[in-house]
Scaffold this motif. Structure first.
Motif, PDB file in Angstrom:
ATOM      1  N   ALA A   1      36.939  -6.462  56.227  1.00 43.73           N
ATOM      2  CA  ALA A   1      36.108  -5.378  56.774  1.00 43.73           C
ATOM      3  C   ALA A   1      36.828  -4.569  57.846  1.00 43.73           C
ATOM      4  CB  ALA A   1      34.809  -5.954  57.347  1.00 43.73           C
ATOM      5  N   ASP A   2      37.549  -5.239  58.731  1.00 44.81           N
ATOM      6  CA  ASP A   2      38.116  -4.577  59.912  1.00 44.81           C
ATOM      7  C   ASP A   2      39.590  -4.233  59.797  1.00 44.81           C
ATOM      8  OD1 ASP A   2      35.582  -4.925  61.016  1.00 44.81           O
ATOM      9  OD2 ASP A   2      36.154  -6.777  62.060  1.00 44.81           O
ATOM     10  N   ARG A   3      40.274  -4.833  58.839  1.00 49.24           N
ATOM     11  CA  ARG A   3      41.694  -4.570  58.606  1.00 49.24           C
ATOM     12  C   ARG A   3      42.550  -4.686  59.878  1.00 49.24           C
ATOM     13  NH1 ARG A   3      41.944  -1.389  53.656  1.00 49.24           N
ATOM     14  NH2 ARG A   3      40.318  -2.344  52.410  1.00 49.24           N
ATOM     15  N   PRO A   4      42.551  -5.867  60.522  1.00 52.53           N
ATOM     16  CA  PRO A   4      43.387  -6.012  61.716  1.00 52.53           C
ATOM     17  C   PRO A   4      44.867  -5.956  61.349  1.00 52.53           C
ATOM     18  CG  PRO A   4      42.577  -8.146  61.011  1.00 52.53           C
ATOM     19  CD  PRO A   4      41.889  -7.123  60.149  1.00 52.53           C
ATOM     20  N   ALA A   5      45.677  -5.554  62.298  1.00 53.11           N
ATOM     21  CA  ALA A   5      47.127  -5.531  62.081  1.00 53.11           C
ATOM     22  C   ALA A   5      47.698  -6.945  62.127  1.00 53.11           C
ATOM     23  CB  ALA A   5      47.792  -4.660  63.138  1.00 53.11           C
ATOM     24  N   LEU A   6      47.037  -7.828  62.892  1.00 57.68           N
ATOM     25  CA  LEU A   6      47.512  -9.192  63.071  1.00 57.68           C
ATOM     26  C   LEU A   6      46.333 -10.150  63.092  1.00 57.68           C
ATOM     27  CD1 LEU A   6      49.748 -11.315  63.891  1.00 57.68           C
ATOM     28  CD2 LEU A   6      49.208 -10.708  66.265  1.00 57.68           C
ATOM     29  N   VAL A   7      46.528 -11.315  62.475  1.00 56.14           N
ATOM     30  CA  VAL A   7      45.545 -12.399  62.533  1.00 56.14           C
ATOM     31  C   VAL A   7      46.230 -13.612  63.142  1.00 56.14           C
ATOM     32  CG1 VAL A   7      44.036 -13.942  61.208  1.00 56.14           C
ATOM     33  CG2 VAL A   7      44.341 -11.562  60.496  1.00 56.14           C
ATOM     34  N   VAL A   8      45.620 -14.154  64.195  1.00 51.99           N
ATOM     35  CA  VAL A   8      46.052 -15.429  64.762  1.00 51.99           C
ATOM     36  C   VAL A   8      45.124 -16.456  64.137  1.00 51.99           C
ATOM     37  CG1 VAL A   8      46.367 -16.799  66.843  1.00 51.99           C
ATOM     38  CG2 VAL A   8      46.832 -14.323  66.894  1.00 51.99           C
ATOM     39  N   LEU A   9      45.669 -17.307  63.289  1.00 51.55           N
ATOM     40  CA  LEU A   9      44.874 -18.121  62.375  1.00 51.55           C
ATOM     41  C   LEU A   9      45.095 -19.612  62.592  1.00 51.55           C
ATOM     42  CD1 LEU A   9      43.077 -18.190  59.773  1.00 51.55           C
ATOM     43  CD2 LEU A   9      45.200 -17.931  58.465  1.00 51.55           C
ATOM     44  N   ASP A  10      44.017 -20.320  62.921  1.00 51.33           N
ATOM     45  CA  ASP A  10      44.072 -21.781  63.025  1.00 51.33           C
ATOM     46  C   ASP A  10      44.058 -22.362  61.616  1.00 51.33           C
ATOM     47  OD1 ASP A  10      43.910 -24.425  63.914  1.00 51.33           O
ATOM     48  OD2 ASP A  10      41.778 -24.317  64.343  1.00 51.33           O
ATOM     49  N   TRP A  11      44.747 -23.460  61.421  1.00 49.63           N
ATOM     50  CA  TRP A  11      44.786 -24.115  60.108  1.00 49.63           C
ATOM     51  C   TRP A  11      43.473 -24.825  59.821  1.00 49.63           C
ATOM     52  CZ3 TRP A  11      49.803 -26.154  57.783  1.00 49.63           C
ATOM     53  CH2 TRP A  11      49.570 -26.841  56.591  1.00 49.63           C
ATOM     54  N   MET A  12      42.986 -25.588  60.794  1.00 49.21           N
ATOM     55  CA  MET A  12      41.841 -26.473  60.566  1.00 49.21           C
ATOM     56  C   MET A  12      40.545 -25.808  61.036  1.00 49.21           C
ATOM     57  SD  MET A  12      43.684 -30.081  61.481  1.00 49.21           S
ATOM     58  CE  MET A  12      44.532 -29.479  62.925  1.00 49.21           C
TER      59      MET A  12
ATOM     60  N   GLY B   1      51.982 -17.929  52.937  1.00 51.15           N
ATOM     61  CA  GLY B   1      52.134 -16.535  53.324  1.00 51.15           C
ATOM     62  C   GLY B   1      52.115 -16.251  54.807  1.00 51.15           C
ATOM     63  N   ALA B   2      52.133 -17.277  55.651  1.00 52.19           N
ATOM     64  CA  ALA B   2      52.176 -17.039  57.096  1.00 52.19           C
ATOM     65  C   ALA B   2      53.482 -16.338  57.467  1.00 52.19           C
ATOM     66  CB  ALA B   2      52.053 -18.355  57.853  1.00 52.19           C
ATOM     67  N   ASP B   3      53.396 -15.426  58.420  1.00 52.97           N
ATOM     68  CA  ASP B   3      54.591 -14.724  58.904  1.00 52.97           C
ATOM     69  C   ASP B   3      55.239 -15.452  60.076  1.00 52.97           C
ATOM     70  OD1 ASP B   3      54.498 -12.175  57.316  1.00 52.97           O
ATOM     71  OD2 ASP B   3      52.517 -12.099  58.240  1.00 52.97           O
ATOM     72  N   GLU B   4      54.437 -16.200  60.797  1.00 50.10           N
ATOM     73  CA  GLU B   4      54.907 -16.904  61.996  1.00 50.10           C
ATOM     74  C   GLU B   4      54.091 -18.174  62.141  1.00 50.10           C
ATOM     75  OE1 GLU B   4      57.240 -17.865  64.251  1.00 50.10           O
ATOM     76  OE2 GLU B   4      57.547 -15.744  64.705  1.00 50.10           O
TER      77      GLU B   4
ATOM     78  N   PRO C   1      49.965 -27.969  71.563  1.00 51.27           N
ATOM     79  CA  PRO C   1      49.708 -26.975  72.602  1.00 51.27           C
ATOM     80  C   PRO C   1      50.795 -25.908  72.590  1.00 51.27           C
ATOM     81  CG  PRO C   1      50.527 -28.998  73.578  1.00 51.27           C
ATOM     82  CD  PRO C   1      50.346 -29.264  72.106  1.00 51.27           C
ATOM     83  N   PHE C   2      50.467 -24.745  73.129  1.00 49.37           N
ATOM     84  CA  PHE C   2      51.365 -23.604  73.028  1.00 49.37           C
ATOM     85  C   PHE C   2      51.451 -22.872  74.360  1.00 49.37           C
ATOM     86  CE2 PHE C   2      47.092 -22.347  72.115  1.00 49.37           C
ATOM     87  CZ  PHE C   2      46.936 -21.102  72.704  1.00 49.37           C
ATOM     88  N   SER C   3      52.499 -22.118  74.491  1.00 50.98           N
ATOM     89  CA  SER C   3      52.696 -21.257  75.654  1.00 50.98           C
ATOM     90  C   SER C   3      52.014 -19.919  75.369  1.00 50.98           C
ATOM     91  CB  SER C   3      54.200 -21.039  75.876  1.00 50.98           C
ATOM     92  OG  SER C   3      54.446 -19.849  76.596  1.00 50.98           O
ATOM     93  N   THR C   4      51.130 -19.493  76.253  1.00 49.24           N
ATOM     94  CA  THR C   4      50.458 -18.206  76.040  1.00 49.24           C
ATOM     95  C   THR C   4      51.464 -17.058  76.114  1.00 49.24           C
ATOM     96  OG1 THR C   4      49.814 -18.114  78.384  1.00 49.24           O
ATOM     97  CG2 THR C   4      48.196 -18.987  76.817  1.00 49.24           C
ATOM     98  N   ARG C   5      52.476 -17.202  76.948  1.00 51.59           N
ATOM     99  CA  ARG C   5      53.506 -16.161  77.041  1.00 51.59           C
ATOM    100  C   ARG C   5      54.243 -16.042  75.711  1.00 51.59           C
ATOM    101  NH1 ARG C   5      57.716 -16.241  81.841  1.00 51.59           N
ATOM    102  NH2 ARG C   5      55.868 -15.483  82.885  1.00 51.59           N
ATOM    103  N   GLU C   6      54.606 -17.193  75.121  1.00 51.54           N
ATOM    104  CA  GLU C   6      55.290 -17.175  73.828  1.00 51.54           C
ATOM    105  C   GLU C   6      54.371 -16.610  72.740  1.00 51.54           C
ATOM    106  OE1 GLU C   6      57.582 -20.104  70.673  1.00 51.54           O
ATOM    107  OE2 GLU C   6      56.826 -20.959  72.538  1.00 51.54           O
TER     108      GLU C   6
ATOM    109  N   SER D   1      56.113  -9.218  68.544  1.00 49.61           N
ATOM    110  CA  SER D   1      57.216  -9.122  67.585  1.00 49.61           C
ATOM    111  C   SER D   1      56.692  -8.859  66.176  1.00 49.61           C
ATOM    112  CB  SER D   1      58.028 -10.426  67.609  1.00 49.61           C
ATOM    113  OG  SER D   1      59.031 -10.399  66.638  1.00 49.61           O
ATOM    114  N   LEU D   2      55.639  -9.575  65.797  1.00 48.37           N
ATOM    115  CA  LEU D   2      55.042  -9.348  64.467  1.00 48.37           C
ATOM    116  C   LEU D   2      54.477  -7.937  64.350  1.00 48.37           C
ATOM    117  CD1 LEU D   2      53.232 -12.708  63.712  1.00 48.37           C
ATOM    118  CD2 LEU D   2      55.130 -11.724  62.448  1.00 48.37           C
TER     119      LEU D   2
END
Length: 122
Positions: free
Chosen positions: A43-54, A97-100, A105-110, A117-118
């Motif tokens: 519906a919204d056609r975002p340029a990027l999706v941050v997608l959780d696996w589970m 098909g994931a690009d990245e 846990p993750f670094s918010t800066r990264e 970058s994507l």
């Protein structure tokens, strides 16, 4: 700057990721399960999706495969953000098909840097 969708069922992680991406200048929306995420992508056609696996109702791999199979949204950039950390998981995500791929846990800066970058590739 860009429209970003966060598909994450943990409300704290979703809020953190959305806040950091908004602070970087992006328009961010959140979906709490895979089916809602796929509907929002279409519906919204975002340029990027941050997608959780589970995610409930439809996991991130299924969402990723559905996006890549849909010509209308197949060029959407996907950053998989997940606790899954095995080499086979990484391979499965990229095959879907994931690009990245980032592990929790993750670094918010990264996260913001990888998202930027994507988005620069679109």
């Amino acid at each position: 700057m860009a429209r970003v969708l966060v598909v994450e069922d943990d409300p704290d992680i979703a809020a953190l990721v959305a806040h950091k991406l908004r602070s970087a200048g992006h328009e961010v929306s959140v979906a709490v399960d895979g089916e809602a995420g796929l509907a929002a992508i279409r519906a919204d056609r975002p340029a990027l999706v941050v997608l959780d696996w589970m995610t409930p109702r439809m996991n991130g791999i299924e969402v990723c495969e559905a996006v890549r199979a849909d010509a209308e949204v197949s060029d959407t950039r996907i950053l998989m953000l997940t606790a899954k950390a095995q080499e086979a998981d990484l391979e499965r995500a990229f095959t879907a098909g994931a690009d990245e791929y980032m592990q929790k846990p993750f670094s918010t800066r990264e996260l913001v840097l990888r998202a930027q970058s994507l988005l620069a590739r679109t």
